[in-house]
Motif scaffolding. Structure first.
Motif, PDB file in Angstrom:
ATOM      1  N   VAL A  96       0.911  -1.325   0.040  1.00 44.70           N
ATOM      2  CA  VAL A  96       0.057  -0.024   0.094  1.00 44.70           C
ATOM      3  C   VAL A  96       0.768   1.337  -0.097  1.00 44.70           C
ATOM      4  O   VAL A  96       0.757   2.068  -0.787  1.00 44.70           O
ATOM      5  N   SER A  97       1.830   0.971   0.817  1.00 43.11           N
ATOM      6  CA  SER A  97       2.623   2.481   0.938  1.00 43.11           C
ATOM      7  C   SER A  97       3.694   2.703  -0.311  1.00 43.11           C
ATOM      8  O   SER A  97       3.968   3.909  -0.760  1.00 43.11           O
ATOM      9  N   LYS A  98       4.010   1.555  -0.852  1.00 43.96           N
ATOM     10  CA  LYS A  98       4.541   1.513  -2.278  1.00 43.96           C
ATOM     11  C   LYS A  98       4.006   2.209  -3.138  1.00 43.96           C
ATOM     12  O   LYS A  98       4.421   2.993  -3.966  1.00 43.96           O
ATOM     13  N   ILE A  99       2.591   1.865  -3.362  1.00 40.94           N
ATOM     14  CA  ILE A  99       1.604   2.532  -4.146  1.00 40.94           C
ATOM     15  C   ILE A  99       1.560   3.901  -3.927  1.00 40.94           C
ATOM     16  O   ILE A  99       1.390   4.735  -5.044  1.00 40.94           O
ATOM     17  N   TYR A 100       1.351   4.353  -2.981  1.00 41.59           N
ATOM     18  CA  TYR A 100       1.178   5.797  -2.345  1.00 41.59           C
ATOM     19  C   TYR A 100       2.656   6.378  -2.834  1.00 41.59           C
ATOM     20  O   TYR A 100       2.328   7.637  -3.635  1.00 41.59           O
ATOM     21  N   SER A 101       3.650   5.998  -2.413  1.00 42.04           N
ATOM     22  CA  SER A 101       4.738   6.661  -2.852  1.00 42.04           C
ATOM     23  C   SER A 101       5.102   7.019  -4.600  1.00 42.04           C
ATOM     24  O   SER A 101       5.452   7.917  -4.831  1.00 42.04           O
ATOM     25  N   ARG A 102       4.523   5.875  -5.237  1.00 46.86           N
ATOM     26  CA  ARG A 102       4.762   5.777  -6.515  1.00 46.86           C
ATOM     27  C   ARG A 102       3.584   7.141  -7.124  1.00 46.86           C
ATOM     28  O   ARG A 102       3.754   7.861  -8.100  1.00 46.86           O
ATOM     29  N   ALA A 149     -12.480   0.229 -13.067  1.00 45.76           N
ATOM     30  CA  ALA A 149     -13.003   0.151 -14.445  1.00 45.76           C
ATOM     31  C   ALA A 149     -12.122   0.895 -15.539  1.00 45.76           C
ATOM     32  O   ALA A 149     -12.073   0.188 -16.658  1.00 45.76           O
ATOM     33  N   SER A 150     -11.612   1.900 -15.366  1.00 46.61           N
ATOM     34  CA  SER A 150     -10.594   2.347 -16.506  1.00 46.61           C
ATOM     35  C   SER A 150      -9.102   2.141 -16.392  1.00 46.61           C
ATOM     36  O   SER A 150      -8.695   2.717 -15.030  1.00 46.61           O
ATOM     37  N   LEU A 151      -8.491   1.720 -17.515  1.00 43.06           N
ATOM     38  CA  LEU A 151      -7.141   1.501 -17.113  1.00 43.06           C
ATOM     39  C   LEU A 151      -6.485   2.781 -17.301  1.00 43.06           C
ATOM     40  O   LEU A 151      -5.259   3.136 -17.094  1.00 43.06           O
ATOM     41  N   HIS A 152      -7.249   3.896 -18.016  1.00 47.28           N
ATOM     42  CA  HIS A 152      -6.339   5.191 -18.187  1.00 47.28           C
ATOM     43  C   HIS A 152      -6.799   6.216 -17.352  1.00 47.28           C
ATOM     44  O   HIS A 152      -6.146   7.556 -17.431  1.00 47.28           O
ATOM     45  N   MET A 153      -7.303   6.157 -16.227  1.00 47.57           N
ATOM     46  CA  MET A 153      -7.460   7.224 -15.371  1.00 47.57           C
ATOM     47  C   MET A 153      -6.063   7.736 -14.629  1.00 47.57           C
ATOM     48  O   MET A 153      -5.297   6.503 -14.523  1.00 47.57           O
ATOM     49  N   ARG A 154      -5.904   8.847 -14.241  1.00 45.88           N
ATOM     50  CA  ARG A 154      -4.852   9.401 -13.799  1.00 45.88           C
ATOM     51  C   ARG A 154      -4.632   8.521 -12.295  1.00 45.88           C
ATOM     52  O   ARG A 154      -5.635   8.621 -11.493  1.00 45.88           O
ATOM     53  N   CYS A 155      -3.525   8.178 -12.017  1.00 47.60           N
ATOM     54  CA  CYS A 155      -3.587   7.516 -10.614  1.00 47.60           C
ATOM     55  C   CYS A 155      -3.652   8.183  -9.605  1.00 47.60           C
ATOM     56  O   CYS A 155      -3.871   7.747  -8.411  1.00 47.60           O
ATOM     57  N   GLU A 156      -3.429   9.648  -9.591  1.00 48.69           N
ATOM     58  CA  GLU A 156      -3.543  10.462  -8.330  1.00 48.69           C
ATOM     59  C   GLU A 156      -5.113  10.675  -8.282  1.00 48.69           C
ATOM     60  O   GLU A 156      -5.393  11.161  -7.180  1.00 48.69           O
ATOM     61  N   ASP A 157      -6.130  10.207  -9.186  1.00 46.66           N
ATOM     62  CA  ASP A 157      -7.402  10.221  -8.992  1.00 46.66           C
ATOM     63  C   ASP A 157      -7.730   8.921  -8.038  1.00 46.66           C
ATOM     64  O   ASP A 157      -9.148   8.712  -7.979  1.00 46.66           O
ATOM     65  N   LEU A 158      -6.913   7.970  -7.779  1.00 45.90           N
ATOM     66  CA  LEU A 158      -7.521   6.697  -7.042  1.00 45.90           C
ATOM     67  C   LEU A 158      -8.014   6.997  -5.876  1.00 45.90           C
ATOM     68  O   LEU A 158      -7.191   7.704  -4.983  1.00 45.90           O
ATOM     69  N   GLU A 159      -9.024   6.494  -5.372  1.00 50.43           N
ATOM     70  CA  GLU A 159      -9.557   6.542  -4.204  1.00 50.43           C
ATOM     71  C   GLU A 159      -8.699   5.527  -3.305  1.00 50.43           C
ATOM     72  O   GLU A 159      -8.239   4.616  -3.676  1.00 50.43           O
ATOM     73  N   TYR A 160      -8.897   5.771  -2.061  1.00 53.68           N
ATOM     74  CA  TYR A 160      -8.279   4.844  -0.796  1.00 53.68           C
ATOM     75  C   TYR A 160      -8.540   3.571  -1.066  1.00 53.68           C
ATOM     76  O   TYR A 160      -7.823   2.636  -1.032  1.00 53.68           O
ATOM     77  N   ASP A 161     -10.046   3.204  -1.353  1.00 53.02           N
ATOM     78  CA  ASP A 161     -10.606   1.945  -1.505  1.00 53.02           C
ATOM     79  C   ASP A 161      -9.809   1.221  -2.729  1.00 53.02           C
ATOM     80  O   ASP A 161      -9.590  -0.126  -2.516  1.00 53.02           O
ATOM     81  N   ALA A 162      -9.643   1.861  -3.585  1.00 56.36           N
ATOM     82  CA  ALA A 162      -9.081   1.400  -5.049  1.00 56.36           C
ATOM     83  C   ALA A 162      -7.577   0.790  -4.563  1.00 56.36           C
ATOM     84  O   ALA A 162      -7.140  -0.055  -5.169  1.00 56.36           O
ATOM     85  N   ILE A 163      -6.871   1.647  -3.966  1.00 57.32           N
ATOM     86  CA  ILE A 163      -5.567   1.414  -3.567  1.00 57.32           C
ATOM     87  C   ILE A 163      -5.462   0.115  -3.060  1.00 57.32           C
ATOM     88  O   ILE A 163      -4.451  -0.853  -3.049  1.00 57.32           O
ATOM     89  N   GLU A 164      -6.360  -0.008  -1.946  1.00 55.92           N
ATOM     90  CA  GLU A 164      -6.321  -1.015  -1.201  1.00 55.92           C
ATOM     91  C   GLU A 164      -6.597  -2.498  -1.759  1.00 55.92           C
ATOM     92  O   GLU A 164      -6.002  -3.588  -1.560  1.00 55.92           O
ATOM     93  N   LYS A 165      -7.448  -2.284  -2.759  1.00 57.90           N
ATOM     94  CA  LYS A 165      -7.985  -3.306  -3.589  1.00 57.90           C
ATOM     95  C   LYS A 165      -6.706  -3.806  -4.484  1.00 57.90           C
ATOM     96  O   LYS A 165      -6.506  -4.938  -4.803  1.00 57.90           O
ATOM     97  N   LEU A 166      -6.131  -2.818  -4.916  1.00 62.68           N
ATOM     98  CA  LEU A 166      -4.940  -3.057  -5.899  1.00 62.68           C
ATOM     99  C   LEU A 166      -3.868  -3.988  -4.784  1.00 62.68           C
ATOM    100  O   LEU A 166      -3.355  -5.009  -5.346  1.00 62.68           O
ATOM    101  N   ALA A 167      -3.467  -3.556  -3.966  1.00 56.28           N
ATOM    102  CA  ALA A 167      -2.543  -4.213  -2.756  1.00 56.28           C
ATOM    103  C   ALA A 167      -3.049  -5.542  -2.405  1.00 56.28           C
ATOM    104  O   ALA A 167      -2.313  -6.504  -2.363  1.00 56.28           O
ATOM    105  N   GLU A 168      -4.491  -5.586  -2.081  1.00 50.03           N
ATOM    106  CA  GLU A 168      -5.183  -7.019  -1.935  1.00 50.03           C
ATOM    107  C   GLU A 168      -4.811  -7.858  -3.134  1.00 50.03           C
ATOM    108  O   GLU A 168      -4.762  -8.990  -2.825  1.00 50.03           O
ATOM    109  N   THR A 169      -5.110  -7.504  -4.421  1.00 50.46           N
ATOM    110  CA  THR A 169      -4.911  -8.145  -5.328  1.00 50.46           C
ATOM    111  C   THR A 169      -3.368  -8.860  -5.496  1.00 50.46           C
ATOM    112  O   THR A 169      -3.306  -9.916  -5.917  1.00 50.46           O
ATOM    113  N   ILE A 170      -2.648  -8.048  -5.283  1.00 52.30           N
ATOM    114  CA  ILE A 170      -1.055  -8.271  -5.571  1.00 52.30           C
ATOM    115  C   ILE A 170      -0.754  -9.266  -4.382  1.00 52.30           C
ATOM    116  O   ILE A 170      -0.029 -10.296  -4.831  1.00 52.30           O
ATOM    117  N   LYS A 171      -1.519  -9.101  -3.473  1.00 50.96           N
ATOM    118  CA  LYS A 171      -0.954 -10.210  -2.208  1.00 50.96           C
ATOM    119  C   LYS A 171      -1.864 -11.332  -2.500  1.00 50.96           C
ATOM    120  O   LYS A 171      -1.545 -12.392  -1.766  1.00 50.96           O
TER     121      LYS A 171
END
Ligand SMILES: Cc1cc2nc3c(=O)[nH]c(=O)nc-3n(C[C@H](O)[C@H](O)[C@H](O)COP(=O)(O)OP(=O)(O)OC[C@H]3O[C@@H](n4cnc5c(N)ncnc54)[C@H](O)[C@@H]3O)c2cc1C
Length: 411
Positions: free
Chosen positions: A273-279, A311-333
């Motif tokens: 999660v924090s790696k995604i945030y830092s990127r 849903a969108s691959l093309h949205m800017r990552c700074e627009d990601l909600e916290y929930d979405a970042i958590e979901k990405l981290a959950e998927t990776i793990k």
């Protein structure tokens, strides 16, 4: 009449024949294919991982609750290494796996065949055994070609059902059932796992080094680390082969199983999660797809984003909600792949299940059900992990059977 008829010219039957002949027995070896030892040639991807320096019970699986280690302890790694060295095969040790120094499985078979010849073992190929009948103190062996053989002792080394092209089918089990043995239900193992997850197809051809864990009905069973290969119909690679037993058994028992991949085992969930945030902090204007470039394999980023429900691959990552970042981290793990069994015996390296071990005297490999019958190798209810464990079991049990069947006063 022969002293001993050995049924099955695979690893176990060949070594049993050699040891019995060295002990002075007149041995006839019956093999249904046109050559003995065909399967040996394809073992270890043609290099033959013939044994392992660390043979331990934990690398074997059986439904038996009893100690099965006698054959492995008495005819152990050292015995087998010495046996092959005496025949000219020097060991090449890679980690704990042992290969012939020539790295050619054919050299293992060559020396075994030369030794069979030297000892005048009478080899009959294209000879499929269909029945074994007791006649007073001897056994009559009936073959498909109508020829019969008589012997005072019979060693049954017909193997399992893995890889039918190497002579394996259910005939061995049928012969043994007729002799009064119980066959624990068999299933393929050390094989590709089938999954209907469309993410497999999306990542087809990609190899990822990660943790893979097998679960049955939500319960954790086993974890392996290594290179997982995604294929059109599921998952493959060394860790998957080790876990395939779980998926295969679950399918047989009608239970739900899944494989969960941890694609970044070196990082905790919080660290991901924090790696995604830092990127995001560094490259906020990049798209989500671009966010992972240089960190994760490109072929897995779209599946991760889709699995996370973005849903969108093309949205800017700074627009990601916290929930979405958590979901990405959950998927990776925890990327979950429901399983639907395996590719089956045709592709498997071993068969789980087989002759119930409690019906065998494991100090001699003699059947407790039929006097003068010895049973060895993969046809028994035991299977090993990848790493030379299955061949070691075949060598150990074949060696013991050859040794004891050749003793005239031993039943
Ligand atoms: C592709 C592949 C790769 C593998 N790689 C490795 C590896 O690197 N290391 C490892 O430890 N294990 C490996 N294994 C597993 C290992 O090869 C087996 O566990 C081992 O060969 C079992 O020996 P066996 O003698 O019991 O049976 P088998 O080797 O299967 O031999 C049984 C023999 O009996 C014959 N037979 C069967 N029924 C009859 C009948 N009715 N009459 C006459 N003959 C009959 C068959 O034709 C066959 O030749 C691999 C297996 C496969 C398929």
């Amino acid at each position: 009449m022969a002293d001993i008829v050995v049924i099955g010219g695979g690893a176990s039957g060949i070594i049993a024949s050699i040891i019995a002949a060295r002990e002075g027995a007149h041995v006839i070896l019956l093999e249904r294919l046109n050559r003995v030892g065909k399967k040996i040639l394809v073992t270890g991807n043609g290099r033959c991982n013939l044994t392992n320096t660390h043979i331990e019970d934990k690398y074997y699986h059986t439904s038996s609750k009893d100690d099965f280690s006698y054959p492995l302890k008495h005819i152990n790694y050292e015995t087998i290494k010495d046996f092959f060295e005496e025949l000219g095969v020097l060991p090449l040790v890679e980690g704990d796996k042992v290969y012939p120094f020539s790295e050619q499985a054919s050299s293992v078979l060559d020396v075994l065949r030369m030794e069979l010849d030297r000892l005048n073992v009478d080899i009959k190929t294209e000879t499929k055994v269909v029945q074994i009948i007791q006649k007073k103190d001897t056994w009559q062996i009936l073959c498909e070609n109508s020829i019969t053989y008589d012997a005072s002792k019979v060693i049954i080394a017909t193997g399992g059902m893995a890889n039918v092209s190497f002579g394996c089918d259910a005939t061995g089990y049928q012969l043994l059932r007729k002799l009064g043995h119980t066959i624990i239900p068999t299933f393929p193992t050390l094989v590709h796992i089938v999954s209907s997850s469309h993410y497999c197809k999306m990542m087809k051809g990609t190899k990822i080094t990660c943790d893979a864990s097998a679960y049955v009905e939500g319960q954790f069973i086993r974890k392996e680390y290594g290179e997982v290969l995604f294929t059109e119909d599921g998952l493959s690679g060394p860790p998957i082969f080790q876990l395939s037993r779980v998926a295969s058994k679950a399918k047989l028992e009608g239970k739900k199983a899944c494989i969960i991949l941890d694609l970044l085992p070196s990082m905790s969930y919080d660290e991901v999660v924090s790696k995604i945030y830092s990127r995001i902090a560094l490259w906020g204007t990049r798209t989500i797809e671009e966010l992972f470039i240089g960190w994760l394999h490109k072929r897995i980023t779209i599946p991760i984003i889709k699995y996370a429900g973005i849903a969108s691959l093309h949205m800017r990552c700074e627009d990601l909600e916290y929930d979405a970042i958590e979901k990405l981290a959950e998927t990776i793990k925890k990327f979950v792949f429901e399983t639907d069994g395996t590719r089956g015996y045709k592709y498997a390296q071993a068969t789980a299940g087989g002759v119930k071990l409690s019906e065998i005297d494991l100090t001699t490999m003699a059947s407790k059900k039929a006097k003068g019958i010895y049973i060895t190798g993969e046809v028994l209810d035991i299977d090993g992990d990848c790493g030379g464990y299955n061949l070691q079991w075949a060598w150990s049990t074949g060696y013991l059977a050859g040794l004891h069947a050749s003793k005239r006063n031993e039943e």
